[in-house]
Design a protein around this motif. Structure first.
Motif, PDB file in Angstrom:
ATOM      1  N   VAL A  51      30.471 -62.707 -35.737  1.00  0.00           N
ATOM      2  CA  VAL A  51      31.319 -62.284 -34.623  1.00  0.00           C
ATOM      3  C   VAL A  51      32.180 -61.106 -35.067  1.00  0.00           C
ATOM      4  O   VAL A  51      32.849 -61.166 -36.111  1.00  0.00           O
ATOM      5  N   TYR A  52      32.155 -60.045 -34.277  1.00  0.00           N
ATOM      6  CA  TYR A  52      32.911 -58.823 -34.567  1.00  0.00           C
ATOM      7  C   TYR A  52      33.893 -58.541 -33.432  1.00  0.00           C
ATOM      8  O   TYR A  52      33.556 -58.689 -32.257  1.00  0.00           O
ATOM      9  N   GLU A  53      35.079 -58.115 -33.813  1.00  0.00           N
ATOM     10  CA  GLU A  53      36.083 -57.686 -32.848  1.00  0.00           C
ATOM     11  C   GLU A  53      36.153 -56.165 -32.927  1.00  0.00           C
ATOM     12  O   GLU A  53      36.512 -55.604 -33.965  1.00  0.00           O
ATOM     13  N   ALA A  54      35.804 -55.481 -31.823  1.00  0.00           N
ATOM     14  CA  ALA A  54      35.733 -54.023 -31.824  1.00  0.00           C
ATOM     15  C   ALA A  54      36.803 -53.416 -30.924  1.00  0.00           C
ATOM     16  O   ALA A  54      37.004 -53.862 -29.788  1.00  0.00           O
ATOM     17  N   THR A  55      37.485 -52.403 -31.446  1.00  0.00           N
ATOM     18  CA  THR A  55      38.409 -51.593 -30.659  1.00  0.00           C
ATOM     19  C   THR A  55      37.709 -50.269 -30.374  1.00  0.00           C
ATOM     20  O   THR A  55      37.173 -49.625 -31.292  1.00  0.00           O
ATOM     21  N   LEU A  56      37.718 -49.854 -29.111  1.00  0.00           N
ATOM     22  CA  LEU A  56      36.928 -48.706 -28.686  1.00  0.00           C
ATOM     23  C   LEU A  56      37.796 -47.517 -28.312  1.00  0.00           C
ATOM     24  O   LEU A  56      38.961 -47.672 -27.906  1.00  0.00           O
ATOM     25  N   ASP A  57      37.210 -46.351 -28.416  1.00  0.00           N
ATOM     26  CA  ASP A  57      37.927 -45.106 -28.145  1.00  0.00           C
ATOM     27  C   ASP A  57      38.197 -44.910 -26.660  1.00  0.00           C
ATOM     28  O   ASP A  57      39.193 -44.296 -26.278  1.00  0.00           O
ATOM     29  N   ARG A  58      37.306 -45.460 -25.826  1.00  0.00           N
ATOM     30  CA  ARG A  58      37.462 -45.271 -24.377  1.00  0.00           C
ATOM     31  C   ARG A  58      36.993 -46.530 -23.645  1.00  0.00           C
ATOM     32  O   ARG A  58      36.299 -47.370 -24.241  1.00  0.00           O
ATOM     33  N   PRO A  59      37.366 -46.680 -22.381  1.00  0.00           N
ATOM     34  CA  PRO A  59      36.976 -47.883 -21.636  1.00  0.00           C
ATOM     35  C   PRO A  59      35.463 -48.046 -21.557  1.00  0.00           C
ATOM     36  O   PRO A  59      34.711 -47.065 -21.508  1.00  0.00           O
ATOM     37  N   MET A  60      35.019 -49.311 -21.573  1.00  0.00           N
ATOM     38  CA  MET A  60      33.596 -49.603 -21.410  1.00  0.00           C
ATOM     39  C   MET A  60      33.147 -49.309 -19.980  1.00  0.00           C
ATOM     40  O   MET A  60      33.950 -49.337 -19.051  1.00  0.00           O
ATOM     41  N   LYS A  61      31.864 -49.048 -19.819  1.00  0.00           N
ATOM     42  CA  LYS A  61      31.324 -48.678 -18.518  1.00  0.00           C
ATOM     43  C   LYS A  61      31.079 -49.889 -17.626  1.00  0.00           C
ATOM     44  O   LYS A  61      31.080 -49.775 -16.406  1.00  0.00           O
ATOM     45  N   GLY A  62      30.789 -51.047 -18.245  1.00  0.00           N
ATOM     46  CA  GLY A  62      30.538 -52.259 -17.470  1.00  0.00           C
ATOM     47  C   GLY A  62      29.119 -52.773 -17.585  1.00  0.00           C
ATOM     48  O   GLY A  62      28.841 -53.923 -17.200  1.00  0.00           O
ATOM     49  N   ASP A  63      28.205 -51.933 -18.108  1.00  0.00           N
ATOM     50  CA  ASP A  63      26.812 -52.372 -18.227  1.00  0.00           C
ATOM     51  C   ASP A  63      26.439 -52.740 -19.669  1.00  0.00           C
ATOM     52  O   ASP A  63      25.276 -53.018 -19.967  1.00  0.00           O
ATOM     53  N   GLU A  64      27.420 -52.721 -20.570  1.00  0.00           N
ATOM     54  CA  GLU A  64      27.140 -52.965 -21.988  1.00  0.00           C
ATOM     55  C   GLU A  64      26.597 -54.368 -22.248  1.00  0.00           C
ATOM     56  O   GLU A  64      25.675 -54.552 -23.051  1.00  0.00           O
ATOM     57  N   ALA A  65      27.167 -55.380 -21.592  1.00  0.00           N
ATOM     58  CA  ALA A  65      26.739 -56.757 -21.832  1.00  0.00           C
ATOM     59  C   ALA A  65      25.259 -56.936 -21.504  1.00  0.00           C
ATOM     60  O   ALA A  65      24.511 -57.576 -22.258  1.00  0.00           O
ATOM     61  N   ALA A  66      24.824 -56.369 -20.387  1.00  0.00           N
ATOM     62  CA  ALA A  66      23.414 -56.478 -19.992  1.00  0.00           C
ATOM     63  C   ALA A  66      22.515 -55.753 -20.974  1.00  0.00           C
ATOM     64  O   ALA A  66      21.440 -56.254 -21.345  1.00  0.00           O
ATOM     65  N   LEU A  67      22.935 -54.571 -21.407  1.00  0.00           N
ATOM     66  CA  LEU A  67      22.143 -53.787 -22.348  1.00  0.00           C
ATOM     67  C   LEU A  67      22.033 -54.490 -23.694  1.00  0.00           C
ATOM     68  O   LEU A  67      20.934 -54.648 -24.244  1.00  0.00           O
ATOM     69  N   PHE A  68      23.189 -54.952 -24.231  1.00  0.00           N
ATOM     70  CA  PHE A  68      23.192 -55.589 -25.547  1.00  0.00           C
ATOM     71  C   PHE A  68      22.434 -56.919 -25.541  1.00  0.00           C
ATOM     72  O   PHE A  68      21.850 -57.314 -26.540  1.00  0.00           O
ATOM     73  N   GLY A  69      22.454 -57.594 -24.414  1.00  0.00           N
ATOM     74  CA  GLY A  69      21.804 -58.899 -24.330  1.00  0.00           C
ATOM     75  C   GLY A  69      20.349 -58.854 -23.904  1.00  0.00           C
ATOM     76  O   GLY A  69      19.694 -59.895 -23.829  1.00  0.00           O
ATOM     77  N   SER A  70      19.823 -57.661 -23.661  1.00  0.00           N
ATOM     78  CA  SER A  70      18.484 -57.531 -23.090  1.00  0.00           C
ATOM     79  C   SER A  70      17.360 -57.823 -24.078  1.00  0.00           C
ATOM     80  O   SER A  70      16.255 -58.200 -23.675  1.00  0.00           O
ATOM     81  N   GLY A  71      17.633 -57.638 -25.366  1.00  0.00           N
ATOM     82  CA  GLY A  71      16.563 -57.767 -26.347  1.00  0.00           C
ATOM     83  C   GLY A  71      15.631 -56.571 -26.346  1.00  0.00           C
ATOM     84  O   GLY A  71      14.585 -56.583 -27.010  1.00  0.00           O
ATOM     85  N   GLU A  72      16.004 -55.511 -25.620  1.00  0.00           N
ATOM     86  CA  GLU A  72      15.163 -54.318 -25.506  1.00  0.00           C
ATOM     87  C   GLU A  72      15.873 -53.069 -26.016  1.00  0.00           C
ATOM     88  O   GLU A  72      15.283 -51.981 -26.033  1.00  0.00           O
ATOM     89  N   MET A  73      17.100 -53.211 -26.465  1.00  0.00           N
ATOM     90  CA  MET A  73      17.865 -52.036 -26.888  1.00  0.00           C
ATOM     91  C   MET A  73      17.303 -51.484 -28.193  1.00  0.00           C
ATOM     92  O   MET A  73      17.079 -52.218 -29.154  1.00  0.00           O
TER      93      MET A  73
END
Length: 234
Positions: free
Chosen positions: A131-153
């Motif tokens: 488990v990683y806690e990430a601080t980001l430079d800018r707000p997320m777009k909203g589609d990251e969870a679907a992309l990361f969880g797709s198994g196709e990235m």
């Protein structure tokens, strides 16, 4: 194992130096009795300079790695081994990190001199979650969870897609990512692929083992119960 070899393997010094230490009475049992080179005293009952011996072979250590330290014994600059007693670098078998954290990532880091245990943790079949806690430079777009969880990235310059990863949004610039594999700079590269930049990254948990309560730079020897937590997701 003869006492001289045991002490040398734990990194206290060369065999010649340990012969001298025994001869000078620096190695005793808990009652203060000087030990001889052929002593059969149990490991946990041996004192070196009035202090209990370091853990025997098979040790597993959890460190809360600070930013700025490199997971190496040879690189220049500050190394994670600098946070352990100097003799730990001299142990035989060698005390190795189980996986790595890059210089700018902090958090949970494991060490062991048990090759079988090391491979058990890093084996792809084990799929030990990190488990990683990430601080980001800018707000997320909203589609990251679907992309990361797709198994196709796919990451740049790689030919195999990433395993599905979990994403929990803490707020628009903070995310919790759960990985079941460990590729080079994986979290940073995943967010870079979405056009974002990780400004701070902490590995907070390996399996069910957390660094909570362990100060930065602090470390502890794991009990059998602690080691079992590594293979638990909760």
């Amino acid at each position: 194992m003869r006492l001289v070899k045991l002490l040398a393997n734990l990194g206290y010094g060369s065999r010649k130096e340990m012969q001298t230490a025994i001869r000078n009475g620096w190695v005793t049992d808990r009652d203060g009795n000087r030990l001889k080179p052929d002593a059969k005293t149990a490991h946990e009952d041996i004192l070196f300079d009035d202090e209990p011996l370091d853990p025997a072979q098979g040790v597993v250590i959890l460190m809360n790695k600070p930013v700025g330290y490199t997971c190496s014994v040879k690189d220049q600059g500050r190394l994670v081994y600098d946070l352990l007693p100097d003799r730990y670098r001299m142990r035989k078998p060698v005390l190795s990190t189980i996986g790595r954290l890059d210089k700018e990532t902090s958090g949970a880091l494991l060490f062991t001199d048990d090759g079988t245990f090391l491979h058990k943790v890093i084996s792809p079949k084990a799929e030990v979650p990190k488990v990683y806690e990430a601080t980001l430079d800018r707000p997320m777009k909203g589609d990251e969870a679907a992309l990361f969880g797709s198994g196709e990235m796919m990451l740049e310059s790689e030919v195999k897609p990433l395993k599905p990863a979990g994403l929990e949004i803490v707020d628009e610039t903070h995310a919790r990512l759960i990985l079941h594999e460990g590729r080079y700079h994986q979290v940073r590269r995943m967010f870079a692929a979405t056009g974002n930049h990780v400004t701070a990254l902490v590995r907070s948990r390996i399996g069910g083992l957390s660094v909570e309560g362990l100060e930065e730079g602090g470390w502890k020897v794991l009990s059998e119960e602690d080691k079992a937590l590594i293979f638990a997701s909760e």
